[in-house]
Design an enzyme around this catalytic site. Structure first.
Site, PDB file in Angstrom:
ATOM      1  N   ASN A  81       8.519  -9.350 112.758  1.00 36.46           N
ATOM      2  CA  ASN A  81       7.259  -9.251 112.010  1.00 36.46           C
ATOM      3  C   ASN A  81       6.315  -8.406 112.871  1.00 36.46           C
ATOM      4  O   ASN A  81       5.755  -8.887 113.846  1.00 36.46           O
ATOM      5  CB  ASN A  81       6.691 -10.659 111.773  1.00 36.46           C
ATOM      6  CG  ASN A  81       5.415 -10.622 110.951  1.00 36.46           C
ATOM      7  OD1 ASN A  81       4.876  -9.548 110.648  1.00 36.46           O
ATOM      8  ND2 ASN A  81       4.916 -11.786 110.602  1.00 36.46           N
ATOM      9  N   ARG A 129       9.956  -8.168 108.149  1.00 37.74           N
ATOM     10  CA  ARG A 129       8.932  -8.528 107.177  1.00 37.74           C
ATOM     11  C   ARG A 129       8.131  -7.264 106.868  1.00 37.74           C
ATOM     12  O   ARG A 129       7.639  -6.590 107.773  1.00 37.74           O
ATOM     13  CB  ARG A 129       8.007  -9.581 107.764  1.00 37.74           C
ATOM     14  CG  ARG A 129       6.912  -9.936 106.792  1.00 37.74           C
ATOM     15  CD  ARG A 129       5.805 -10.679 107.461  1.00 37.74           C
ATOM     16  NE  ARG A 129       4.777 -10.995 106.482  1.00 37.74           N
ATOM     17  CZ  ARG A 129       3.514 -11.158 106.781  1.00 37.74           C
ATOM     18  NH1 ARG A 129       3.105 -11.024 108.022  1.00 37.74           N
ATOM     19  NH2 ARG A 129       2.647 -11.438 105.855  1.00 37.74           N
ATOM     20  N   HIS A 175       2.397 -13.464 100.490  1.00 39.37           N
ATOM     21  CA  HIS A 175       3.065 -14.721 100.905  1.00 39.37           C
ATOM     22  C   HIS A 175       4.277 -15.002 100.006  1.00 39.37           C
ATOM     23  O   HIS A 175       4.700 -16.156  99.890  1.00 39.37           O
ATOM     24  CB  HIS A 175       2.138 -15.949 100.787  1.00 39.37           C
ATOM     25  CG  HIS A 175       0.937 -15.936 101.680  1.00 39.37           C
ATOM     26  ND1 HIS A 175      -0.302 -16.326 101.227  1.00 39.37           N
ATOM     27  CD2 HIS A 175       0.786 -15.621 102.977  1.00 39.37           C
ATOM     28  CE1 HIS A 175      -1.178 -16.244 102.214  1.00 39.37           C
ATOM     29  NE2 HIS A 175      -0.532 -15.805 103.286  1.00 39.37           N
ATOM     30  N   LEU A 207      -1.588 -22.850 102.050  1.00 41.17           N
ATOM     31  CA  LEU A 207      -2.939 -22.941 102.609  1.00 41.17           C
ATOM     32  C   LEU A 207      -2.876 -22.790 104.125  1.00 41.17           C
ATOM     33  O   LEU A 207      -2.636 -23.756 104.849  1.00 41.17           O
ATOM     34  CB  LEU A 207      -3.574 -24.298 102.231  1.00 41.17           C
ATOM     35  CG  LEU A 207      -3.458 -24.720 100.746  1.00 41.17           C
ATOM     36  CD1 LEU A 207      -4.057 -26.099 100.533  1.00 41.17           C
ATOM     37  CD2 LEU A 207      -4.123 -23.692  99.836  1.00 41.17           C
ATOM     38  N   GLY A 240      -4.834 -17.462 105.987  1.00 37.52           N
ATOM     39  CA  GLY A 240      -4.856 -16.801 104.682  1.00 37.52           C
ATOM     40  C   GLY A 240      -4.253 -17.796 103.706  1.00 37.52           C
ATOM     41  O   GLY A 240      -3.402 -18.588 104.103  1.00 37.52           O
ATOM     42  N   ARG A 261     -11.591 -14.868 104.842  1.00 32.41           N
ATOM     43  CA  ARG A 261     -11.721 -14.049 103.627  1.00 32.41           C
ATOM     44  C   ARG A 261     -12.483 -14.825 102.550  1.00 32.41           C
ATOM     45  O   ARG A 261     -12.270 -16.029 102.386  1.00 32.41           O
ATOM     46  CB  ARG A 261     -10.345 -13.663 103.085  1.00 32.41           C
ATOM     47  CG  ARG A 261      -9.543 -12.775 104.011  1.00 32.41           C
ATOM     48  CD  ARG A 261      -8.318 -12.236 103.287  1.00 32.41           C
ATOM     49  NE  ARG A 261      -7.383 -11.648 104.210  1.00 32.41           N
ATOM     50  CZ  ARG A 261      -6.158 -12.123 104.460  1.00 32.41           C
ATOM     51  NH1 ARG A 261      -5.721 -13.196 103.814  1.00 32.41           N
ATOM     52  NH2 ARG A 261      -5.375 -11.524 105.318  1.00 32.41           N
ATOM     53  N   GLU A 317       9.097 -18.851 106.820  1.00 33.97           N
ATOM     54  CA  GLU A 317       9.304 -17.482 106.355  1.00 33.97           C
ATOM     55  C   GLU A 317      10.394 -16.765 107.146  1.00 33.97           C
ATOM     56  O   GLU A 317      11.140 -15.965 106.601  1.00 33.97           O
ATOM     57  CB  GLU A 317       7.972 -16.714 106.435  1.00 33.97           C
ATOM     58  CG  GLU A 317       7.022 -17.141 105.324  1.00 33.97           C
ATOM     59  CD  GLU A 317       5.558 -16.804 105.583  1.00 33.97           C
ATOM     60  OE1 GLU A 317       4.936 -17.436 106.457  1.00 33.97           O
ATOM     61  OE2 GLU A 317       5.032 -15.911 104.911  1.00 33.97           O
TER      62      GLU A 317
HETATM   63  P1  ADP Z   1      -1.659 -18.162 109.264  1.00 39.90           P
HETATM   64  O1  ADP Z   1      -0.152 -18.132 109.345  1.00 39.90           O
HETATM   65  O2  ADP Z   1      -2.216 -17.690 107.962  1.00 39.90           O
HETATM   66  O3  ADP Z   1      -2.370 -17.598 110.458  1.00 39.90           O
HETATM   67  P2  ADP Z   1      -1.315 -21.031 109.473  1.00 39.90           P
HETATM   68  O4  ADP Z   1      -0.398 -21.314 108.343  1.00 39.90           O
HETATM   69  O5  ADP Z   1      -0.783 -21.128 110.859  1.00 39.90           O
HETATM   70  O6  ADP Z   1      -2.101 -19.686 109.276  1.00 39.90           O
HETATM   71  O7  ADP Z   1      -2.554 -22.053 109.328  1.00 39.90           O
HETATM   72  C1  ADP Z   1      -3.621 -22.040 110.226  1.00 39.90           C
HETATM   73  C2  ADP Z   1      -4.623 -23.101 109.793  1.00 39.90           C
HETATM   74  O8  ADP Z   1      -3.973 -24.373 109.745  1.00 39.90           O
HETATM   75  C3  ADP Z   1      -5.803 -23.229 110.747  1.00 39.90           C
HETATM   76  O9  ADP Z   1      -7.012 -23.125 110.043  1.00 39.90           O
HETATM   77  C4  ADP Z   1      -5.662 -24.632 111.271  1.00 39.90           C
HETATM   78  O10 ADP Z   1      -6.904 -25.250 111.438  1.00 39.90           O
HETATM   79  C5  ADP Z   1      -4.900 -25.344 110.196  1.00 39.90           C
HETATM   80  N1  ADP Z   1      -4.267 -26.532 110.746  1.00 39.90           N
HETATM   81  C6  ADP Z   1      -3.255 -26.609 111.639  1.00 39.90           C
HETATM   82  N2  ADP Z   1      -3.032 -27.905 111.971  1.00 39.90           N
HETATM   83  C7  ADP Z   1      -3.939 -28.649 111.303  1.00 39.90           C
HETATM   84  C8  ADP Z   1      -4.257 -30.053 111.235  1.00 39.90           C
HETATM   85  N3  ADP Z   1      -3.566 -30.929 111.936  1.00 39.90           N
HETATM   86  N4  ADP Z   1      -5.260 -30.431 110.428  1.00 39.90           N
HETATM   87  C9  ADP Z   1      -5.970 -29.541 109.728  1.00 39.90           C
HETATM   88  N5  ADP Z   1      -5.733 -28.217 109.751  1.00 39.90           N
HETATM   89  C10 ADP Z   1      -4.737 -27.778 110.526  1.00 39.90           C
END
Ligand code: ADP
Length: 397
Positions: A7, A91, A180, A209, A212, A241, A384
């Site tokens: 990636n 990716r 995604h 969630l 992004g 965003r 992924e």
């Molecule tokens: P990306 O891949 O889009 O960067 P992720 O899927 O890793 O994002 O998600 C990141 C988000 O997940 C962050 O905002 C983080 O706060 C949230 N997150 C991770 N662990 C927890 C938790 N235990 N409780 C609440 N939110 C969490």
């Protein structure tokens, strides 16, 4: 077969080496600050300590070479030679309308990906650099491109066309693409599996969630709508965003604040979302902590986020004329127990009933609704990289 999953971003490169037989991750890692100073490779062989290699990475080809060296190193390596890497899965963010599925990379494919560059100017060129660097170093290893947009290509015209002059679609292919896709595909399939059913018989809403975020409607195995659009800016409120807003706000703020459209675009992508709303952080854990401490804006931000997700679930239940399962995934979806419960509060009219005890789970496959719930709610960790490895194997076998 060992599959290397890549990636590649503009200054970073994430990788995993996956044994496709056992589906185990043999090693994973990250090259950071490629092309700038203080480049560093963090390599983690499975079950062993991570190794940090600080060495100049003037370009991605040097970074890929270092990754191969790390994977084959006598000490912290996991394979003996390059010959043990059977294929590489890349990716790729945007496949436009050209790619509705993954594809073995050749010169024609590279050209077609390049033609999608203006749809994802920050991501696609970086993905191409990663592919070209790997081809240079591993000219005889087959490579596959797996697109973030591909799974959503089944959307009907009524879902992907915007209420804009049709000529913008004809001239510039301005339409909803969605992102995604690899995650929505993987998680919807996994949700069906967990329920002991085939995906072809179900209406599933996937809520990805993370930092992004996007929601998608998967009707009998096919994506029929998704919340991200031409770019990943549309849809639910995200980490930084804005998600969907009144488009006229852009011109209004540009005039008030003296911003150029590009600067406004940057505000919408990097300074908005829960970060901009809460003035606390883009990380949901920080916002939750602030809300628990009595920060009113943090509480309102969380409420607005859950509300925006619940509205998309409602829209997609309507789009599919019903829903059998709703799956939560990615950082927030997999880990935020209170958040899932808050979203579920909006879904009573669908006959959903969350089970507080079952919902007390982080990062594990689980049905989190009661047995009586008319719609199954699930926590489904996304993967992924594994999805990319599987698609790569399927194409190069
Ligand atoms: P990306 O891949 O889009 O960067 P992720 O899927 O890793 O994002 O998600 C990141 C988000 O997940 C962050 O905002 C983080 O706060 C949230 N997150 C991770 N662990 C927890 C938790 N235990 N409780 C609440 N939110 C969490």
């Amino acid at each position: 077969m060992n599959i290397l999953v890549i990636n590649c971003g503009s200054s970073s490169l994430k990788y995993q080496l996956i044994d496709s037989g056992t589906e185990e991750v043999l090693a994973k890692g990250l090259c950071e600050r490629i092309g700038i100073d203080k480049s560093v490779l963090t390599h983690t062989p499975a079950g062993r300590d991570k190794v940090k290699i600080e060495t100049p990475m003037p370009n991605h080809t040097v970074a890929v070479r270092l990754v191969i060296d790390a994977l084959t190193d006598a000490g912290h390596g996991v394979v003996k030679s390059l010959g043990e890497i059977s294929a590489v899965g890349h990716r790729v963010v945007h496949g436009g309308e050209k790619f509705a599925s993954s594809v073995v990379i050749d010169d024609a494919v590279l050209k077609a990906i390049e033609e999608c560059n203006d749809l994802a100017p920050l991501h696609n060129p970086a993905n191409l650099i990663g592919i070209n660097s790997c081809r240079e170093i591993m000219p005889n290893v087959p490579m596959v491109a797996v697109f973030d947009t591909a799974f959503h290509q089944t959307m009907p015209e009524k879902a992907y066309l915007y209420g804009l002059p049709y000529e913008y679609y004809e001239k510039y292919k301005v339409r909803r693409y969605g992102f995604h896709g690899t995650s929505h595909d993987y998680v919807s399939a996994r949700a069906a599996e967990i329920l002991g059913k085939t995906r072809d018989a179900l209406k599933i809403i996937v809520c990805h969630l993370g930092n992004g975020g996007s929601v998608s409607a998967v009707d009998h195995g096919k994506c029929v709508d998704t919340s991200m659009g031409l770019t990943p800016l549309e849809g639910i409120i995200m980490g930084t965003r804005s998600g969907s807003i009144d488009p006229a706000i852009c011109d209004f703020i540009c005039q008030k604040e003296g911003l150029t459209p590009a600067e406004m675009n940057s505000v919408l992508n990097k300074k908005s979302g829960v970060l901009g709303m809460s003035k606390v952080s883009s990380d949901f854990r920080d916002i939750e902590a602030a809300a628990d401490d009595g920060n009113r804006l943090a509480r309102v931000t969380l409420d607005a986020f859950y509300y925006s997700v619940a509205k998309y679930i409602g829209a997609y239940a309507a789009a599919m004329n019903g829903v059998d399962a709703i799956a939560f995934t990615a950082g927030v979806g997999e880990n935020n127990i209170a958040g899932r419960a808050e979203i579920a509060k909006y879904l009573g009219y669908l006959g959903t009933e969350i089970d507080a005890e079952r919902n007390n789970v982080r990062g594990e496959d689980r049905v989190i609704s009661t047995d009586a719930s008319r719609v199954a709610l699930l926590c489904v960790p996304t993967n992924e990289e594994l999805a990319i490895a599987r698609q790569t194997v399927a194409l190069v076998k």
